[in-house]
Design an enzyme around this catalytic site. Structure first.
Site, PDB file in Angstrom:
ATOM      1  CE1 TYR A   1      -3.286  58.542 -18.212  1.00 28.00           C
ATOM      2  CE2 TYR A   1      -1.874  60.328 -17.493  1.00 28.00           C
ATOM      3  CZ  TYR A   1      -3.094  59.689 -17.464  1.00 28.00           C
ATOM      4  OH  TYR A   1      -4.106  60.183 -16.684  1.00 28.00           O
TER       5      TYR A   1
ATOM      6  NE  ARG B   1       0.387  55.426 -11.320  1.00 29.53           N
ATOM      7  CZ  ARG B   1       0.005  56.613 -10.875  1.00 29.53           C
ATOM      8  NH1 ARG B   1      -0.866  56.697  -9.876  1.00 29.53           N
ATOM      9  NH2 ARG B   1       0.462  57.717 -11.407  1.00 29.53           N
TER      10      ARG B   1
ATOM     11  NE  ARG C   1      -8.992  52.098 -36.433  1.00 31.40           N
ATOM     12  CZ  ARG C   1     -10.076  51.341 -36.309  1.00 31.40           C
ATOM     13  NH1 ARG C   1     -10.307  50.380 -37.191  1.00 31.40           N
ATOM     14  NH2 ARG C   1     -10.924  51.525 -35.316  1.00 31.40           N
TER      15      ARG C   1
ATOM     16  CG  HIS D   1     -10.698  46.173 -33.153  1.00 24.20           C
ATOM     17  ND1 HIS D   1     -10.773  46.904 -34.300  1.00 24.20           N
ATOM     18  CD2 HIS D   1     -11.658  46.664 -32.343  1.00 24.20           C
ATOM     19  CE1 HIS D   1     -11.744  47.793 -34.200  1.00 24.20           C
ATOM     20  NE2 HIS D   1     -12.300  47.676 -33.009  1.00 24.20           N
TER      21      HIS D   1
ATOM     22  CE  LYS E   1      -1.246  58.561 -14.351  1.00 23.63           C
ATOM     23  NZ  LYS E   1      -2.468  59.311 -14.208  1.00 23.63           N
TER      24      LYS E   1
ATOM     25  CD  GLU F   1      -9.994  57.365  -9.676  1.00 26.71           C
ATOM     26  OE1 GLU F   1      -8.877  57.611  -9.210  1.00 26.71           O
ATOM     27  OE2 GLU F   1     -10.170  56.582 -10.635  1.00 26.71           O
TER      28      GLU F   1
ATOM     29  CG  LEU G   1      -4.414  55.770 -11.126  1.00 27.04           C
ATOM     30  CD1 LEU G   1      -4.176  54.805 -12.274  1.00 27.04           C
ATOM     31  CD2 LEU G   1      -3.863  57.134 -11.460  1.00 27.04           C
TER      32      LEU G   1
HETATM   33  N1  PDD Z   1      -3.830  62.141 -12.911  1.00 30.70           N
HETATM   34  N2  PDD Z   1      -7.080  59.291 -10.281  1.00 30.70           N
HETATM   35  C1  PDD Z   1      -7.021  59.557 -11.602  1.00 30.70           C
HETATM   36  C2  PDD Z   1      -8.164  59.119 -12.458  1.00 30.70           C
HETATM   37  C3  PDD Z   1      -5.921  60.241 -12.149  1.00 30.70           C
HETATM   38  O1  PDD Z   1      -5.859  60.494 -13.475  1.00 30.70           O
HETATM   39  C4  PDD Z   1      -4.880  60.660 -11.282  1.00 30.70           C
HETATM   40  C5  PDD Z   1      -3.665  61.373 -11.799  1.00 30.70           C
HETATM   41  C6  PDD Z   1      -4.981  60.364  -9.907  1.00 30.70           C
HETATM   42  C7  PDD Z   1      -3.898  60.748  -8.932  1.00 30.70           C
HETATM   43  O2  PDD Z   1      -2.743  59.962  -9.135  1.00 30.70           O
HETATM   44  P1  PDD Z   1      -1.288  60.529  -8.759  1.00 30.70           P
HETATM   45  O3  PDD Z   1      -1.353  60.950  -7.336  1.00 30.70           O
HETATM   46  O4  PDD Z   1      -0.412  59.366  -8.991  1.00 30.70           O
HETATM   47  O5  PDD Z   1      -1.013  61.695  -9.674  1.00 30.70           O
HETATM   48  C8  PDD Z   1      -6.076  59.671  -9.445  1.00 30.70           C
HETATM   49  C9  PDD Z   1      -2.684  62.730 -13.593  1.00 30.70           C
HETATM   50  C10 PDD Z   1      -1.923  63.664 -12.748  1.00 30.70           C
HETATM   51  C11 PDD Z   1      -3.124  63.297 -14.920  1.00 30.70           C
HETATM   52  O6  PDD Z   1      -3.884  62.618 -15.600  1.00 30.70           O
HETATM   53  O7  PDD Z   1      -2.692  64.380 -15.296  1.00 30.70           O
END
Ligand code: PDD
Length: 283
Positions: A33, A52, A100, A102, A147, A180, A204
């Site tokens: 996403y 990304r 479904r 895997h 992501k 993070e 991320l």
């Molecule tokens: N989250 N690290 C993680 C694990 C994240 O899910 C996000 C973003 C970030 C920051 O990334 P960015 O600056 O590109 O938004 C770092 C989004 C906003 C969410 O899941 O809603």
């Protein structure tokens, strides 16, 4: 209030938008996403988000069935249909709908869902409140650069933070190295140097993180993309987190212990101001 949605080329309102129960995103979490901010009807750093998304899709071996220009056009159409100026676009790409299993389905076409929701602008800088974080073990997998829509460890940690009055949970790996937040990247000023975890597989690579790094470099502030541990962060003079939805958010307490410096500190405040200027320019 209209929340326009788009599923594989078909426009509808979010309340009417439907995907199959057999979509692999729903059944297996088999997808990725993006969240993109809209400021005054303009998508913010769209190209970086789409790049990304391409990297995430390639990492899990999904081919995006649309050209970048098609996505840009669809996003413009969605924003034009929305009834508000400030919001965000949610994009989710899954391996598609199939019985479904895997194993990757042989003939399923990936599902791409996009929708827009309102998100009011953040308060003026003087009204941004510093916030608290807690720390939790990083129980995620080792491909955090993707992501993925698999967010259970993030959700559990964020809920724990919320229940203890904190805005975010910061993950640490065995040995105590902080990576993070559950939905944000982490920065700390230690002995006058800004530290942030390098963009490895353990985080991320946030678009906001990248923008803020650019601002730090532009301002000539010393920066090290190096990991740091819990003891270091407790001695930090400034801590902040960054994300698409939070922008630059100052942190004044970690694990219920105040950091003991004015918050936001000088560097954080400078970056908050610079970031806001970028937002104003983009408007
Ligand atoms: N989250 N690290 C993680 C694990 C994240 O899910 C996000 C973003 C970030 C920051 O990334 P960015 O600056 O590109 O938004 C770092 C989004 C906003 C969410 O899941 O809603």
């Amino acid at each position: 209030m209209s929340n326009p949605a788009w599923i594989d080329g078909v426009h509808s309102d979010l309340s009417e938008a439907k995907v199959s129960i057999e979509d692999r995103g729903y059944l297996l979490g088999d997808g990725i996403y993006e969240v993109i901010r809209i400021y005054n009807r303009q998508p913010f750093y769209l190209a970086a988000h789409l790049e990304r998304m391409e990297r995430s899709a390639a990492a899990i071996r999904i081919e995006i069935p649309y050209a970048k220009t098609e996505l840009e056009t669809a996003i413009s159409e969605l924003i034009a249909k929305s009834s508000y100026a400030d919001g965000y676009i949610y994009m989710q790409l899954t391996r598609g709908s199939a019985k479904r299993d895997h194993l990757f389905p042989g003939n399923a076409k990936p599902t791409l869902v996009m929708y827009v929701r309102e998100l009011p602008p953040l308060p003026d800088l003087e009204n941004v409140n510093p916030a608290a974080c807690i720390t939790v073990p990083d129980e995620r997998w080792l491909n955090c650069y993707i992501k993925t829509i698999n967010l259970l460890p993030n959700l559990l940690a964020r809920q724990k933070a919320h229940e203890s009055g904190a805005i975010e949970a910061l993950f640490y790996r065995p040995g105590g190295l902080l990576t993070e937040g559950t939905r944000s990247n982490l920065f700390a000023v230690i002995d006058g140097v800004v530290y942030t975890h390098p963009a490895t597989n353990l985080i991320l690579p946030g678009i906001t993180r990248e923008i803020v790094i650019g601002l730090i470099q532009k301002l000539g502030i010393p920066l090290k993309e190096e990991s740091f541990n819990l003891d270091h962060v407790r001695k930090a003079s400034e801590v902040w987190i960054t994300s698409t939805t939070l922008e630059v958010q100052p942190i004044n307490s970690i694990d219920h212990s105040e950091l003991g410096y004015p918050c936001p500190g000088e560097t954080c405040l400078q970056l908050m101001k610079e970031f806001r200027s970028l937002v104003v320019e983009a408007r």
